[in-house]
Design an enzyme around this catalytic site. Structure first.
Site, PDB file in Angstrom:
ATOM      1  N   VAL A  11       0.833  -1.211   0.000  1.00  0.00           N
ATOM      2  CA  VAL A  11       0.000   0.000   0.000  1.00  0.00           C
ATOM      3  C   VAL A  11       0.866   1.259   0.000  1.00  0.00           C
ATOM      4  O   VAL A  11       0.638   2.198  -0.766  1.00  0.00           O
ATOM      5  CB  VAL A  11      -0.927  -0.003   1.245  1.00  0.00           C
ATOM      6  N   PHE A 252     -17.795  -9.109  -9.186  1.00  0.00           N
ATOM      7  CA  PHE A 252     -17.577 -10.040  -8.070  1.00  0.00           C
ATOM      8  C   PHE A 252     -18.631 -11.131  -7.992  1.00  0.00           C
ATOM      9  O   PHE A 252     -19.055 -11.541  -6.927  1.00  0.00           O
ATOM     10  CB  PHE A 252     -17.438  -9.268  -6.740  1.00  0.00           C
ATOM     11  N   ALA A 255     -17.888 -17.271 -10.027  1.00  0.00           N
ATOM     12  CA  ALA A 255     -17.715 -18.434  -9.141  1.00  0.00           C
ATOM     13  C   ALA A 255     -16.314 -18.992  -9.331  1.00  0.00           C
ATOM     14  O   ALA A 255     -15.729 -18.895 -10.402  1.00  0.00           O
ATOM     15  CB  ALA A 255     -18.761 -19.486  -9.487  1.00  0.00           C
ATOM     16  N   GLY A 256     -15.756 -19.531  -8.269  1.00  0.00           N
ATOM     17  CA  GLY A 256     -14.396 -20.068  -8.359  1.00  0.00           C
ATOM     18  C   GLY A 256     -14.054 -20.889  -7.134  1.00  0.00           C
ATOM     19  O   GLY A 256     -14.950 -21.370  -6.424  1.00  0.00           O
ATOM     20  N   CYS A 263      -6.236  -9.722   2.039  1.00  0.00           N
ATOM     21  CA  CYS A 263      -7.242  -8.777   2.548  1.00  0.00           C
ATOM     22  C   CYS A 263      -8.538  -9.443   2.990  1.00  0.00           C
ATOM     23  O   CYS A 263      -8.905  -9.367   4.171  1.00  0.00           O
ATOM     24  CB  CYS A 263      -7.537  -7.729   1.488  1.00  0.00           C
ATOM     25  N   LYS A 266      -8.349 -11.917   6.008  1.00  0.00           N
ATOM     26  CA  LYS A 266      -7.947 -11.221   7.244  1.00  0.00           C
ATOM     27  C   LYS A 266      -9.033 -10.241   7.707  1.00  0.00           C
ATOM     28  O   LYS A 266      -9.373 -10.194   8.896  1.00  0.00           O
ATOM     29  CB  LYS A 266      -6.640 -10.470   6.954  1.00  0.00           C
ATOM     30  N   LYS A 324      -4.709 -14.737  -7.227  1.00  0.00           N
ATOM     31  CA  LYS A 324      -5.390 -14.204  -8.408  1.00  0.00           C
ATOM     32  C   LYS A 324      -4.304 -13.824  -9.415  1.00  0.00           C
ATOM     33  O   LYS A 324      -3.125 -13.841  -9.062  1.00  0.00           O
ATOM     34  CB  LYS A 324      -6.265 -13.004  -8.034  1.00  0.00           C
TER      35      LYS A 324
HETATM   36  C1  UGA Z   1      -9.376  -6.559  -2.233  1.00  0.00           C
HETATM   37  C2  UGA Z   1     -10.429  -5.507  -2.639  1.00  0.00           C
HETATM   38  O1  UGA Z   1     -10.973  -5.841  -3.921  1.00  0.00           O
HETATM   39  C3  UGA Z   1      -9.800  -4.119  -2.695  1.00  0.00           C
HETATM   40  O2  UGA Z   1     -10.810  -3.141  -2.976  1.00  0.00           O
HETATM   41  C4  UGA Z   1      -9.180  -3.815  -1.339  1.00  0.00           C
HETATM   42  O3  UGA Z   1      -8.535  -2.549  -1.332  1.00  0.00           O
HETATM   43  C5  UGA Z   1      -8.151  -4.868  -1.019  1.00  0.00           C
HETATM   44  O4  UGA Z   1      -8.778  -6.161  -0.991  1.00  0.00           O
HETATM   45  C6  UGA Z   1      -7.551  -4.537   0.320  1.00  0.00           C
HETATM   46  O5  UGA Z   1      -8.276  -4.564   1.320  1.00  0.00           O
HETATM   47  O6  UGA Z   1      -6.386  -4.115   0.370  1.00  0.00           O
HETATM   48  P1  UGA Z   1      -7.470  -7.922  -3.537  1.00  0.00           P
HETATM   49  O7  UGA Z   1      -7.371  -8.766  -2.304  1.00  0.00           O
HETATM   50  O8  UGA Z   1      -6.214  -7.409  -4.145  1.00  0.00           O
HETATM   51  O9  UGA Z   1      -8.396  -6.631  -3.271  1.00  0.00           O
HETATM   52  O10 UGA Z   1      -8.153  -8.810  -4.653  1.00  0.00           O
HETATM   53  P2  UGA Z   1      -9.590  -8.969  -5.328  1.00  0.00           P
HETATM   54  O11 UGA Z   1      -9.475  -8.646  -6.763  1.00  0.00           O
HETATM   55  O12 UGA Z   1     -10.628  -8.286  -4.574  1.00  0.00           O
HETATM   56  O13 UGA Z   1      -9.778 -10.559  -5.206  1.00  0.00           O
HETATM   57  C7  UGA Z   1      -9.843 -11.203  -3.938  1.00  0.00           C
HETATM   58  C8  UGA Z   1     -10.140 -12.665  -4.113  1.00  0.00           C
HETATM   59  O14 UGA Z   1     -11.469 -12.872  -4.547  1.00  0.00           O
HETATM   60  C9  UGA Z   1      -9.250 -13.383  -5.118  1.00  0.00           C
HETATM   61  O15 UGA Z   1      -8.874 -14.635  -4.597  1.00  0.00           O
HETATM   62  C10 UGA Z   1     -10.154 -13.547  -6.333  1.00  0.00           C
HETATM   63  O16 UGA Z   1      -9.822 -14.637  -7.137  1.00  0.00           O
HETATM   64  C11 UGA Z   1     -11.499 -13.734  -5.668  1.00  0.00           C
HETATM   65  N1  UGA Z   1     -12.644 -13.376  -6.533  1.00  0.00           N
HETATM   66  C12 UGA Z   1     -12.855 -12.096  -6.895  1.00  0.00           C
HETATM   67  C13 UGA Z   1     -13.515 -14.375  -6.938  1.00  0.00           C
HETATM   68  O17 UGA Z   1     -13.349 -15.565  -6.607  1.00  0.00           O
HETATM   69  N2  UGA Z   1     -14.596 -14.023  -7.701  1.00  0.00           N
HETATM   70  C14 UGA Z   1     -14.829 -12.740  -8.089  1.00  0.00           C
HETATM   71  O18 UGA Z   1     -15.845 -12.504  -8.775  1.00  0.00           O
HETATM   72  C15 UGA Z   1     -13.938 -11.755  -7.679  1.00  0.00           C
END
Ligand code: UGA
Length: 433
Positions: A11, A252, A255-256, A263, A266, A324
């Site tokens: 960050v 969001f 499905a996966g 983040c 936690k 991801k």
């Molecule tokens: C997340 C939030 O999206 C950010 O807005 C936030 O700032 C950040 O946490 C944080 O608190 O610092 P991030 O953890 O980088 O960001 O990743 P995401 O893109 O949100 O994905 C999180 C997880 O959800 C991944 O494992 C991804 O594969 C999964 N996911 C996401 C799904 O399984 N399906 C979806 O439709 C979207």
């Protein structure tokens, strides 16, 4: 303006580099000497698309620098951002605020003139109050306001998220601090990013509520995916069908194998703990946490089914390890639980990931790492797509089939089409259909 980032992790580094790119003078501080030494040479400790270029450009222009000398950096600063880690405390899941409070003490000692101290780290409700108490105790004369300004950056898309945010949240009741913070974010006015000013506690909760909601949305569609498999429906169409409703939205709803990363796992846990501390339960979030934990390991059962009920002594090729795409981050990655479960069932696991293999070696044992998807597919009984890297979206299917021992594909991210896969001669197992 003169800005200081305390903590040059994910960050701090992204925010510092982007603020410098807006024209502010930024010093990123850290206590880890090797990190600062490397950053001074332009070596970036994390993989984040576009970050290296922004750091380099702004270092060259003299707007971005790195230092271990917190006191001297803070003494010159208008705004000091606290962007240190807040890991889950071992044992109870609470966010560990030791680094935040240590930073607050040091800032209080070093600040000169009016200084705005901003918590950017994800911190539980009330942390800003405690930071303020620390500042007043350590230096009763300090002219300091404490503001909450949570970050909403996604790994892999952090630069774009920083420069084109959906919103900026400022938690403070000080008008003077609000003006300073508006000036910090003025370059974003061009993009018309809405700024929400609210009480500090509200701002702190917005961050947790936002992440918890997104985690819940993913979990919702994952549960619906399981139901789709039982009743013969297609989760991707269901997601589209509900996502077109503007009140729900289409984001969001992929499905996966469950959410991972540093983040969501936690922050959902920390929110549950905060609620418990206030004698209540946030049952939707609790259910989300528990469903997601079970789901990761349960994905291994799909692989076992694809291998006719047993993976013992079979070679399983895992495509994608990071939580991801576009990151090298392995924290809480679904691949970890899936691979462990497969190994527990006797599988021989080979894996490939474009960026994550270095980090994966610290988490996983007995995995054979390959050079490419085709390399690990050689002689495999099943290929499992765990992370949806772009590089996996257009695989040479005839080539893949020719090297595999058994043409089974378990696509945990639904990046392929069942009919096309079957036409290409594969047994195809997706999620939620
Ligand atoms: C997340 C939030 O999206 C950010 O807005 C936030 O700032 C950040 O946490 C944080 O608190 O610092 P991030 O953890 O980088 O960001 O990743 P995401 O893109 O949100 O994905 C999180 C997880 O959800 C991944 O494992 C991804 O594969 C999964 N996911 C996401 C799904 O399984 N399906 C979806 O439709 C979207």
């Amino acid at each position: 303006m003169r800005l200081v980032m305390i903590g040059s992790g994910y960050v701090g580094l992204v925010s510092g580099a982007c603020f410098a790119d807006f024209g502010h003078d930024v010093i990123c501080v850290d206590i880890v000497e090797e990190k600062i030494k490397a950053l001074k040479q332009g070596i970036i400790p994390i993989f984040e698309p576009g970050l290296s270029e922004i750091v380099q450009t702004n270092m060259n222009s003299g707007r971005l620098s790195f230092s271990m000398d917190l006191a001297s950096a803070v003494s010159e600063a208008d705004v000091v951002f606290v962007a240190v880690g807040t890991p889950s405390r071992r044992g109870d899941g609470h966010a560990d605020l030791a680094y935040v409070y240590a930073a607050a003490e040091e800032i209080a000692r070093a600040a000169k003139g009016y200084t705005v101290v901003v918590t950017k780290s994800t911190v539980p409700v009330g942390t800003g109050d405690e930071v303020e108490r620390i500042v007043r105790r350590v230096n009763p004369d300090a002219d300091i306001d404490v503001v909450s300004n949570p970050e909403f950056l996604r790994e892999g898309a952090a630069i774009a998220d920083f420069k084109r945010p959906d919103r900026i949240v400022l938690g403070t009741s000080s008008e003077r601090a609000t003006e300073v913070m508006r000036a910090v974010y003025r370059p974003l006015y061009l993009n018309e990013a809405p700024i929400l000013v609210c009480e500090r506690r509200t701002s702190e909760l917005i961050k947790y509520a936002g992440n918890a909601f997104l985690a819940m949305k993913i979990t919702f569609i994952n549960e619906i995916a399981d139901l789709c498999e039982k009743v013969g429906a297609d989760v991707q169409k269901v997601a589209k069908g509900i996502g077109l409703d503007k009140r729900i939205g289409d984001k969001f709803l992929h499905a996966g194998p469950g959410y991972g990363g540093s983040c969501f796992p936690k922050d959902t846990l920390a929110l549950v703990k905060t609620a418990q501390d206030h004698d209540m339960s946030v049952s939707l979030i609790e259910a989300t946490v528990s469903f997601n934990d079970k789901r990761k390991r349960a994905m291994a059962r799909k692989v076992v089914a694809a291998c006719d009920g047993s993976v013992r002594d079979k070679k399983i090729a895992i495509l994608g390890l990071t939580f991801k795409p576009n990151t090298d981050d392995m924290r809480e990655a679904p691949s970890l639980s899936i691979i462990q479960a497969l190994q527990d069932n006797g599988a021989i696991v080979h894996a490939f990931d474009p960026e994550g293999m270095g980090a994966a070696k610290h988490y996983l044992n007995d995995v054979v790492y390959g050079e490419s998807p085709y390399d690990i597919a050689e002689g495999a009984d099943a290929l499992v797509i765990v992370t949806e890297w772009d590089a996996f979206r257009a695989l040479d299917l005839p080539r893949l089939k020719s090297v595999m021992h058994s043409a089974a594909i378990v696509d945990l991210r639904n990046i392929y089409n069942r009919v096309e896969m079957q036409k290409a001669g594969f047994r195809y197992y997706g999620v939620g259909s």
